[in-house]
Design a protein around this motif. Structure first.
Motif, PDB file in Angstrom:
ATOM      1  N   SER A  55       0.828  -1.210   0.000  1.00  0.00           N
ATOM      2  CA  SER A  55       0.000   0.000   0.000  1.00  0.00           C
ATOM      3  C   SER A  55       0.857   1.253   0.000  1.00  0.00           C
ATOM      4  O   SER A  55       1.957   1.276   0.571  1.00  0.00           O
ATOM      5  CB  SER A  55      -0.932   0.007   1.213  1.00  0.00           C
ATOM      6  N   LEU A  56       0.345   2.306  -0.641  1.00  0.00           N
ATOM      7  CA  LEU A  56       1.072   3.570  -0.805  1.00  0.00           C
ATOM      8  C   LEU A  56       0.326   4.669  -0.049  1.00  0.00           C
ATOM      9  O   LEU A  56      -0.889   4.794  -0.185  1.00  0.00           O
ATOM     10  CB  LEU A  56       1.141   3.939  -2.298  1.00  0.00           C
ATOM     11  N   TYR A  57       1.055   5.466   0.729  1.00  0.00           N
ATOM     12  CA  TYR A  57       0.440   6.513   1.564  1.00  0.00           C
ATOM     13  C   TYR A  57       1.086   7.858   1.241  1.00  0.00           C
ATOM     14  O   TYR A  57       2.239   7.870   0.819  1.00  0.00           O
ATOM     15  CB  TYR A  57       0.624   6.181   3.048  1.00  0.00           C
ATOM     16  N   PRO A  58       0.381   8.971   1.504  1.00  0.00           N
ATOM     17  CA  PRO A  58      -0.999   9.054   1.973  1.00  0.00           C
ATOM     18  C   PRO A  58      -1.953   8.485   0.938  1.00  0.00           C
ATOM     19  O   PRO A  58      -1.728   8.621  -0.261  1.00  0.00           O
ATOM     20  CB  PRO A  58      -1.242  10.551   2.158  1.00  0.00           C
ATOM     21  N   MET A  59      -3.040   7.877   1.435  1.00  0.00           N
ATOM     22  CA  MET A  59      -4.003   7.205   0.552  1.00  0.00           C
ATOM     23  C   MET A  59      -5.413   7.751   0.787  1.00  0.00           C
ATOM     24  O   MET A  59      -5.944   7.650   1.880  1.00  0.00           O
ATOM     25  CB  MET A  59      -3.995   5.696   0.840  1.00  0.00           C
ATOM     26  N   VAL A  60      -5.970   8.315  -0.279  1.00  0.00           N
ATOM     27  CA  VAL A  60      -7.387   8.682  -0.265  1.00  0.00           C
ATOM     28  C   VAL A  60      -8.119   7.541  -0.953  1.00  0.00           C
ATOM     29  O   VAL A  60      -8.027   7.383  -2.163  1.00  0.00           O
ATOM     30  CB  VAL A  60      -7.640  10.000  -1.041  1.00  0.00           C
ATOM     31  N   PRO A  61      -8.806   6.687  -0.186  1.00  0.00           N
ATOM     32  CA  PRO A  61      -9.477   5.549  -0.816  1.00  0.00           C
ATOM     33  C   PRO A  61     -10.740   6.001  -1.560  1.00  0.00           C
ATOM     34  O   PRO A  61     -11.061   7.192  -1.563  1.00  0.00           O
ATOM     35  CB  PRO A  61      -9.846   4.657   0.366  1.00  0.00           C
ATOM     36  N   GLY A  62     -11.436   5.026  -2.130  1.00  0.00           N
ATOM     37  CA  GLY A  62     -12.730   5.311  -2.750  1.00  0.00           C
ATOM     38  C   GLY A  62     -12.714   5.146  -4.252  1.00  0.00           C
ATOM     39  O   GLY A  62     -12.028   5.891  -4.955  1.00  0.00           O
ATOM     40  N   HIS A  63     -13.497   4.135  -4.743  1.00  0.00           N
ATOM     41  CA  HIS A  63     -13.577   3.946  -6.186  1.00  0.00           C
ATOM     42  C   HIS A  63     -15.013   3.660  -6.651  1.00  0.00           C
ATOM     43  O   HIS A  63     -15.216   2.962  -7.641  1.00  0.00           O
ATOM     44  CB  HIS A  63     -12.565   2.900  -6.666  1.00  0.00           C
ATOM     45  N   GLU A  64     -15.960   4.208  -5.895  1.00  0.00           N
ATOM     46  CA  GLU A  64     -17.373   4.136  -6.311  1.00  0.00           C
ATOM     47  C   GLU A  64     -17.881   5.575  -6.290  1.00  0.00           C
ATOM     48  O   GLU A  64     -18.565   5.997  -5.371  1.00  0.00           O
ATOM     49  CB  GLU A  64     -18.166   3.248  -5.349  1.00  0.00           C
ATOM     50  N   ILE A  65     -17.487   6.311  -7.324  1.00  0.00           N
ATOM     51  CA  ILE A  65     -17.582   7.780  -7.300  1.00  0.00           C
ATOM     52  C   ILE A  65     -18.679   8.268  -8.233  1.00  0.00           C
ATOM     53  O   ILE A  65     -18.744   7.868  -9.392  1.00  0.00           O
ATOM     54  CB  ILE A  65     -16.223   8.366  -7.766  1.00  0.00           C
ATOM     55  N   ILE A  66     -19.524   9.163  -7.704  1.00  0.00           N
ATOM     56  CA  ILE A  66     -20.547   9.765  -8.564  1.00  0.00           C
ATOM     57  C   ILE A  66     -20.639  11.248  -8.252  1.00  0.00           C
ATOM     58  O   ILE A  66     -20.466  11.655  -7.095  1.00  0.00           O
ATOM     59  CB  ILE A  66     -21.904   9.030  -8.422  1.00  0.00           C
ATOM     60  N   GLY A  67     -20.855  12.049  -9.280  1.00  0.00           N
ATOM     61  CA  GLY A  67     -20.946  13.495  -9.060  1.00  0.00           C
ATOM     62  C   GLY A  67     -21.384  14.204 -10.316  1.00  0.00           C
ATOM     63  O   GLY A  67     -22.003  13.621 -11.201  1.00  0.00           O
ATOM     64  N   GLU A 110       0.124  -4.232 -19.220  1.00  0.00           N
ATOM     65  CA  GLU A 110       1.091  -3.488 -18.395  1.00  0.00           C
ATOM     66  C   GLU A 110       0.521  -3.165 -17.020  1.00  0.00           C
ATOM     67  O   GLU A 110       1.167  -2.490 -16.225  1.00  0.00           O
ATOM     68  CB  GLU A 110       1.485  -2.188 -19.104  1.00  0.00           C
ATOM     69  N   GLY A 111      -0.689  -3.581 -16.769  1.00  0.00           N
ATOM     70  CA  GLY A 111      -1.341  -3.282 -15.492  1.00  0.00           C
ATOM     71  C   GLY A 111      -2.150  -2.001 -15.601  1.00  0.00           C
ATOM     72  O   GLY A 111      -1.684  -1.016 -16.171  1.00  0.00           O
ATOM     73  N   MET A 112      -3.375  -2.049 -15.071  1.00  0.00           N
ATOM     74  CA  MET A 112      -4.202  -0.845 -15.093  1.00  0.00           C
ATOM     75  C   MET A 112      -3.712   0.126 -14.020  1.00  0.00           C
ATOM     76  O   MET A 112      -2.985  -0.262 -13.116  1.00  0.00           O
ATOM     77  CB  MET A 112      -5.651  -1.223 -14.805  1.00  0.00           C
ATOM     78  N   THR A 113      -4.128   1.378 -14.143  1.00  0.00           N
ATOM     79  CA  THR A 113      -3.861   2.359 -13.088  1.00  0.00           C
ATOM     80  C   THR A 113      -5.086   2.421 -12.195  1.00  0.00           C
ATOM     81  O   THR A 113      -6.179   2.789 -12.661  1.00  0.00           O
ATOM     82  CB  THR A 113      -3.611   3.756 -13.703  1.00  0.00           C
ATOM     83  N   GLY A 114      -4.909   2.037 -10.948  1.00  0.00           N
ATOM     84  CA  GLY A 114      -6.023   2.085  -9.995  1.00  0.00           C
ATOM     85  C   GLY A 114      -6.383   3.525  -9.673  1.00  0.00           C
ATOM     86  O   GLY A 114      -5.527   4.418  -9.709  1.00  0.00           O
ATOM     87  N   THR A 115      -7.660   3.735  -9.336  1.00  0.00           N
ATOM     88  CA  THR A 115      -8.135   5.081  -9.005  1.00  0.00           C
ATOM     89  C   THR A 115      -7.404   5.650  -7.796  1.00  0.00           C
ATOM     90  O   THR A 115      -7.223   6.853  -7.667  1.00  0.00           O
ATOM     91  CB  THR A 115      -9.663   5.019  -8.782  1.00  0.00           C
ATOM     92  N   TYR A 116      -6.979   4.743  -6.890  1.00  0.00           N
ATOM     93  CA  TYR A 116      -6.123   5.167  -5.768  1.00  0.00           C
ATOM     94  C   TYR A 116      -5.168   4.023  -5.462  1.00  0.00           C
ATOM     95  O   TYR A 116      -5.304   2.918  -6.014  1.00  0.00           O
ATOM     96  CB  TYR A 116      -6.962   5.527  -4.532  1.00  0.00           C
ATOM     97  N   ASN A 117      -4.180   4.316  -4.614  1.00  0.00           N
ATOM     98  CA  ASN A 117      -3.171   3.307  -4.247  1.00  0.00           C
ATOM     99  C   ASN A 117      -2.420   2.792  -5.476  1.00  0.00           C
ATOM    100  O   ASN A 117      -2.108   1.602  -5.584  1.00  0.00           O
ATOM    101  CB  ASN A 117      -3.810   2.147  -3.475  1.00  0.00           C
ATOM    102  N   GLY A 118      -2.156   3.708  -6.414  1.00  0.00           N
ATOM    103  CA  GLY A 118      -1.376   3.355  -7.595  1.00  0.00           C
ATOM    104  C   GLY A 118      -0.627   4.581  -8.079  1.00  0.00           C
ATOM    105  O   GLY A 118      -0.721   5.656  -7.472  1.00  0.00           O
ATOM    106  N   TYR A 119       0.123   4.389  -9.153  1.00  0.00           N
ATOM    107  CA  TYR A 119       0.815   5.520  -9.765  1.00  0.00           C
ATOM    108  C   TYR A 119       0.191   5.826 -11.125  1.00  0.00           C
ATOM    109  O   TYR A 119      -0.223   4.916 -11.848  1.00  0.00           O
ATOM    110  CB  TYR A 119       2.299   5.193  -9.972  1.00  0.00           C
ATOM    111  N   GLU A 120       0.145   7.112 -11.447  1.00  0.00           N
ATOM    112  CA  GLU A 120      -0.227   7.517 -12.805  1.00  0.00           C
ATOM    113  C   GLU A 120       0.788   6.896 -13.766  1.00  0.00           C
ATOM    114  O   GLU A 120       1.818   6.373 -13.349  1.00  0.00           O
ATOM    115  CB  GLU A 120      -0.186   9.053 -12.933  1.00  0.00           C
ATOM    116  N   ARG A 121       0.543   6.993 -15.079  1.00  0.00           N
ATOM    117  CA  ARG A 121       1.438   6.352 -16.048  1.00  0.00           C
ATOM    118  C   ARG A 121       2.841   6.960 -16.007  1.00  0.00           C
ATOM    119  O   ARG A 121       3.777   6.361 -16.538  1.00  0.00           O
ATOM    120  CB  ARG A 121       0.889   6.425 -17.481  1.00  0.00           C
ATOM    121  N   ASP A 122       3.003   8.145 -15.379  1.00  0.00           N
ATOM    122  CA  ASP A 122       4.352   8.724 -15.241  1.00  0.00           C
ATOM    123  C   ASP A 122       5.194   7.933 -14.244  1.00  0.00           C
ATOM    124  O   ASP A 122       6.394   8.147 -14.116  1.00  0.00           O
ATOM    125  CB  ASP A 122       4.277  10.215 -14.838  1.00  0.00           C
ATOM    126  N   GLY A 123       4.558   7.011 -13.517  1.00  0.00           N
ATOM    127  CA  GLY A 123       5.283   6.186 -12.565  1.00  0.00           C
ATOM    128  C   GLY A 123       5.684   6.898 -11.276  1.00  0.00           C
ATOM    129  O   GLY A 123       6.368   6.327 -10.426  1.00  0.00           O
TER     130      GLY A 123
END
Ligand code: NAP
Ligand code: ZN
Ligand code: ZN
Length: 347
Positions: A55-67, A110-123
């Motif tokens: 796991s990578l911190y700080p972590m803002v969880p949440g991947h069921e997002i509506i707005g 190559e692995g998807m980028t998770g909405t959180y706890n991941g890195y953008e494609r810039d790594g």
């Protein structure tokens, strides 16, 4: 940069607390979504507490997002300000491999980028999820949600919904298929609703006798208490398809034995421990054990449209974001009917 308010975990041992950070300025293909609601998935809890490792911190969880869309980049074609929009479990992928070309980006080579706890494609840049005021996402990973659906109850469709819709479709569930949904939590209750709507004969398989009434209300035709050995014996080789939505470590053989000839058990629950499994259980009845990860962008939009057409949403308890730590404790005590959803306006 866009200022965002959020609730974040600073490490694996501390409770979530208020935190501020910055989202990127929208690029040409980005959509800026003002977040109204975010569902609370058991995966948030697994990752906040580092139960899967890495796991990578700080972590803002949440991947069921509506707005609501509040800004769009110059090349965005599918959204305009004011649209109801949703973001799910992924926000990027390589976009070119065979899986991505089929819009099954969750299986990106190559692995998807998770909405959180991941890195953008810039790594380098950490992704941050939906327990926040705002999110900036490439429009490929943003979905339309019908205004016919209650937005708070629709939020969990973005993970619990698609994670159960996709394997049930893949297994070809249709009228008369004998489906057993194992574990009545956030995922399980959506699994019951979808399997029922596809015309299957649906059994809820649960450790909780108290959930029998709810299972019936959700449309399940039958209830099987998995702690009742005699009832389990009577259901040996009964099912065509099982959907395993259990969040905690458990005995896979016990459930596999319930599959009939060439039956399939689709695993979506992700306990931390590796299971042991008897090959003898698999060779009997030529059973299949397989897994399924969320769903791709095309199937997620298909599922959301299906839900609008069939009026399917989640059963939710909407809570202020300040109650998130209590919500995690209640989730662990199996005290959620059947999804917590954070009201992000309480931030
Ligand atoms: P949840 O709401 O906490 O539900 C989990 C359910 O598992 C409980 O309601 C309970 O149902 C059952 N359960 C709990 N402990 C058990 C035990 N010791 N033995 C047997 N059953 C037990 O969790 P959720 O949000 O639905 O998530 C479920 C799992 O799916 C998590 O591991 C999550 O990380 C994973 N997940 C996977 C994907 C994917 O892409 N594959 C996506 C999202 C989530 P009963 O009371 O009915 O027994
Ligand atoms: Zn999830
Ligand atoms: Zn790819």
């Amino acid at each position: 940069m866009i200022k965002a308010k959020a609730y974040a975990a600073q490490d694996k041992n501390s409770p979530l607390s208020a935190w501020e950070f910055e989202r990127r300025e929208p690029g040409p293909q980005d959509v800026v979504v003002d977040i109204l609601y975010c569902g609370v998935c058991h995966s948030d809890l697994h990752q906040v507490r580092d139960e899967w490792g890495g796991s990578l911190y700080p972590m803002v969880p949440g991947h069921e997002i509506i707005g609501k869309v509040i800004r769009i980049g110059s090349s965005v074609t599918r959204f305009k300000p004011g649209d109801t929009a949703a973001v799910g479990v992924m926000v990027d992928s390589c976009r070119t491999c065979p899986s991505c070309q089929k819009k099954m980006e969750q299986y990106c080579e190559e692995g998807m980028t998770g909405t959180y706890n991941g890195y953008e494609r810039d790594g380098k840049t950490l992704t941050q999820g939906g327990y926040a005021s705002v999110i900036v996402t490439d429009e490929r990973w943003v979905y339309h949600v019908s205004d016919k659906l209650d937005p708070a109850a629709a939020a969990p469709l973005l993970c619990a919904g698609i994670t159960t819709y996709s394997p049930l479709r893949f297994a070809g569930v249709k009228k008369g298929t004998r489906v057993g949904v194992i574990g009545l939590g956030g995922l399980g209750h959506m699994g019951v609703k979808f399997a029922v709507s596809f015309g299957a004969e649906v059994t809820l398989i649960s450790t909780s006798p108290s959930k029998q009434k709810d299972a019936e209300r959700l449309g399940a035709h039958r209830f099987l208490l998995s702690t009742d050995n005699e009832a389990m014996q009577q259901h040996r080789a009964y099912f065509d398809v099982l959907l395993d939505c259990i969040s905690a470590n458990h005995d896979y053989d016990k459930y596999l034995s319930l599959l009939g000839l060439e039956g399939k058990m689709m695993v979506v629950g992700l306990p931390a421990e590796k299971p042991s499994l008897s090959p003898f259980t698999l060779i009997s009845n030529r059973r299949t054990l397989t897994g399924s990860m969320i769903g791709g962008t095309a199937e997620t939009q298909e599922m959301l449209d299906y839900c609008a057409e069939h009026n399917i949403v989640s059963d939710v308890e909407v809570i202020p974001v300040q109650q998130i730590n209590t919500a995690y404790e209640r989730m662990l005590k199996n005290d959620v009917r059947y999804r917590f959803v954070l009201d992000m306006k309480t931030l």
